[in-house]
Design a protein around this motif. Structure first.
Motif, PDB file in Angstrom:
ATOM      1  N   THR A 101       0.843  -1.186   0.000  1.00  0.00           N
ATOM      2  CA  THR A 101       0.000   0.000   0.000  1.00  0.00           C
ATOM      3  C   THR A 101       0.880   1.238   0.000  1.00  0.00           C
ATOM      4  OG1 THR A 101      -1.673  -1.203   1.255  1.00  0.00           O
ATOM      5  CG2 THR A 101      -1.851   1.197   1.226  1.00  0.00           C
ATOM      6  N   ASP A 160      -7.767   2.827  -2.041  1.00  0.00           N
ATOM      7  CA  ASP A 160      -6.331   2.888  -1.814  1.00  0.00           C
ATOM      8  C   ASP A 160      -5.581   2.681  -3.123  1.00  0.00           C
ATOM      9  OD1 ASP A 160      -6.551   0.132  -2.249  1.00  0.00           O
ATOM     10  OD2 ASP A 160      -6.159  -0.408  -0.181  1.00  0.00           O
ATOM     11  N   LEU A 197      -2.058   0.651  -4.504  1.00  0.00           N
ATOM     12  CA  LEU A 197      -1.003  -0.310  -4.196  1.00  0.00           C
ATOM     13  C   LEU A 197       0.081  -0.245  -5.258  1.00  0.00           C
ATOM     14  CD1 LEU A 197      -3.160  -3.469  -3.373  1.00  0.00           C
ATOM     15  CD2 LEU A 197      -2.407  -1.676  -1.819  1.00  0.00           C
TER      16      LEU A 197
END
Length: 157
Positions: free
Chosen positions: A135, A143, A145
């Motif tokens: 992450t 999010d 990554l």
């Protein structure tokens, strides 16, 4: 029978860094829960159409999409997430357009873990390898990554 066999070593290597953008909510979401058992997180089923970008810059372009399901395969109360993912990484970039990597694996922790490349198609026929992920950014609706792909493949000639 001499001359009917041809042995050609044609193993190729792929190393590429991409950025997976997961959107859990909002108008541009690319991951959706389709089943949640009552009273537990064990057994949640979600479907993904993730985007893999060449950078996290505003001018980044989509290189591939990750399409497939994921399951919450760990019992409730565990400290780590236990998602199991299965997806096709479908390339859209002209270099490998239409080729795929077949990916599967568990998310043992949210921050760092690996997926396994178990096959491929198009340019990536007979692919095997790993995808390291970590992450790099968290937002209110998802999010980002960092994805490091390392695979060996043998395209059909």
């Amino acid at each position: 029978m001499a001359g009917i066999f041809q042995i050609t070593p044609i193993k190729k290597e792929l190393k590429i860094r991409l950025y997976l953008q997961r959107k859990f909510s909002g108008s541009n979401r690319n991951q959706m829960t389709v089943y949640t058992p009552s009273g537990t997180s064990f057994g949640i089923y979600a479907i993904n159409d993730w985007t893999f970008w060449d950078s996290i810059a505003p001018t980044a372009k989509v290189i591939a999409r990750g399409r497939g399901p994921q399951f919450q395969a760990g019992v409730a109360g565990m400290e780590e997430s236990r998602w199991f993912n299965i997806f096709n990484l479908v390339f859209e970039d002209p270099s490998f357009k239409g080729s795929t990597l077949k990916v599967m694996g568990a998310t043992v922790t949210e921050d760092n873990s690996e997926w396994t490349i178990v096959g491929g198609s198009g340019e990536f026929t007979r692919a095997q390898g790993i995808i390291d992920k970590k992450t790099v950014q968290k937002t209110n609706d998802g999010d980002v990554l960092e994805i490091n792909i390392h695979a060996f493949y043998a395209p059909l000639v």
